[in-house]
Design a protein around this motif. Structure first.
Motif, short mmCIF file in Angstrom:
data_model
loop_
_atom_site.label_atom_id
_atom_site.label_comp_id
_atom_site.label_asym_id
_atom_site.label_seq_id
_atom_site.Cartn_x
_atom_site.Cartn_y
_atom_site.Cartn_z
N LEU A 1 -61.76 10.45 18.46
CA LEU A 1 -62.84 10.07 17.56
C LEU A 1 -62.90 11.05 16.40
CD1 LEU A 1 -65.63 9.31 20.21
CD2 LEU A 1 -64.06 7.68 19.14
N ASP A 2 -63.63 10.67 15.35
CA ASP A 2 -63.91 11.55 14.21
C ASP A 2 -62.67 12.01 13.47
OD1 ASP A 2 -66.57 11.33 14.69
OD2 ASP A 2 -66.85 13.34 15.51
N ASP B 1 -65.90 13.03 27.99
CA ASP B 1 -65.92 11.61 28.37
C ASP B 1 -65.04 11.48 29.61
OD1 ASP B 1 -65.66 8.90 28.78
OD2 ASP B 1 -65.18 8.42 26.69
N ARG C 1 -80.19 6.59 27.84
CA ARG C 1 -79.39 5.90 26.82
C ARG C 1 -80.26 5.57 25.61
NH1 ARG C 1 -74.41 4.30 28.82
NH2 ARG C 1 -74.21 4.75 31.05
N VAL D 1 -69.42 14.48 20.72
CA VAL D 1 -69.25 13.10 20.26
C VAL D 1 -68.79 12.17 21.37
CG1 VAL D 1 -66.92 13.59 19.39
CG2 VAL D 1 -68.21 11.65 18.48
N TYR D 2 -67.93 12.65 22.27
CA TYR D 2 -67.44 11.80 23.36
C TYR D 2 -68.53 11.53 24.39
CZ TYR D 2 -62.92 12.63 21.24
OH TYR D 2 -61.89 12.68 20.34
N GLN E 1 -71.70 11.51 23.61
CA GLN E 1 -72.60 10.60 22.89
C GLN E 1 -72.13 9.16 23.01
OE1 GLN E 1 -72.76 14.03 19.54
NE2 GLN E 1 -72.79 11.94 18.78
N GLN E 2 -70.84 8.95 22.78
CA GLN E 2 -70.32 7.58 22.83
C GLN E 2 -70.43 7.00 24.24
OE1 GLN E 2 -66.10 6.59 23.12
NE2 GLN E 2 -66.23 5.58 21.13
N TRP E 3 -70.07 7.81 25.24
CA TRP E 3 -70.08 7.34 26.62
C TRP E 3 -71.50 7.00 27.09
CZ3 TRP E 3 -70.63 10.98 31.23
CH2 TRP E 3 -70.59 10.25 32.44
N LYS F 1 -74.14 6.62 25.11
CA LYS F 1 -74.90 5.92 24.06
C LYS F 1 -76.11 6.74 23.58
CE LYS F 1 -73.35 1.28 25.28
NZ LYS F 1 -72.27 1.73 26.15
N ASN G 1 -77.89 9.02 20.57
CA ASN G 1 -77.95 8.88 19.12
C ASN G 1 -78.09 10.25 18.46
OD1 ASN G 1 -78.33 7.84 16.50
ND2 ASN G 1 -80.55 7.76 16.79
#
Length: 298
Positions: free
Chosen positions: A117-118, A141, A193, A205-206, A208-210, A212, A214
């Protein structure tokens, strides 16, 4: 009595036992990859981590002790994506170990095995400590760790083909336990979440994505650049319009900026372990991280 046959039998027996006792020396740049190697290799591998959970893997010294460890390594397992660019090339050059140089089977960069990512569209020194290939903190993640595990197991089998079936068995066992654990962690984090977070550095960031989460702000004005009083004052004003539920920083990072913003806003801070402690497995570490999130994000 003819002792020659007996001599050769004993010699053969010793060589066979030595081959079974030999371990693959794993030089891991970060604790998470040492822990994963241990899961996949068990007693077949001897692992060493160049960094600890209390060190920023961006910045360590290429000490003589690390060079000595690198000389004996059969495989190098790192995050890659320039996370270790400040010290790993020096170690590789000074160690002179041909087995773990780029392009060899003993050179394993975990970030090469997954989608990052990023990845920046434009590269400029004025942007701070930006990683050209993308964000290297993939250990946050667990789904990506599962992908890396398969590829790392295959590499260990190439290096130590005599024990290929054992590596395959250990991988299957790890995958079963890891998938079950991921399902548990996802269920346990259902209530957090969508929560808003402020991070010290863009290393989450990983996660955050996993989960969800913000992200509404970073304490660093640019990656790797410490926050100034002026910048923190700007963040303070921003919080009136985009408030957050928690301020997150790694246990190895300076908490002063997080605590200052917390005192001004009433937003709680949370120091999270970005990797495995010496006495932990990957499972224990992620259990601890998830529990901290559950207990502190309201």
């Amino acid at each position: 009595m003819n002792i020659k046959p007996l001599f050769f039998i004993v010699l053969f027996s010793i060589s066979i036992n030595a081959s079974y006792a030999a371990q693959v020396n794993v030089f891991a740049c970060e604790p998470e990859w040492a822990a994963l190697s241990k899961e996949l290799g068990g007693d077949l591998v001897k692992t060493f981590s160049a960094t600890t959970a209390e060190q920023d893997p961006h910045y360590i010294q290429a000490r003589p002790s690390l060079i000595a460890k690198m000389r004996r390594a059969d495989i190098l397992v790192c995050s890659g994506a320039d996370l270790e660019v400040g010290w790993l090339p020096v170690l590789l050059r000074k160690a002179g170990n041909s087995k773990v140089q780029a392009g060899q089977k003993g050179y394993f960069m975990s970030s090469k095995m997954v989608k990052l990512l990023d990845k920046p569209a434009i590269l400029d020194r004025s942007m701070g400590d930006v990683h050209a290939a993308g964000n290297p903190h993939i250990q946050l993640d667990p789904r990506r760790i599962g992908i890396v595990a398969k590829r790392l197991s295959q590499r260990l089998q190439q290096i130590d083909p005599m024990h290929s079936s054992e590596y395959q068995s250990k991988l299957a066992d790890f995958k079963t336990r890891w998938k079950k654990a991921i399902k548990k962690w996802q269920e346990e984090t259902r209530d957090i979440r969508g929560k808003s977070i402020i991070v010290h550095h863009n290393s989450w960031v990983y996660l955050q994505q996993w989960l969800k989460l913000n992200k509404v702000a970073e304490l660093e004005p640019k990656p790797g650049v410490p926050p100034s009083s002026r910048y923190l004052s700007t963040l303070l004003k921003q919080m009136k319009h985009t408030p957050a539920d928690i301020i997150i920083y790694s246990t190895y990072q300076d908490p002063k900026a997080a605590h200052w913003l917390s005192a001004k806003t009433g937003i709680h801070t949370l120091a999270l372990p970005a990797t495995v402690n010496d006495d932990e497995t990957l499972f224990h570490w992620m259990d601890r991280l998830i529990q901290l999130l559950k207990d502190n994000i309201q």
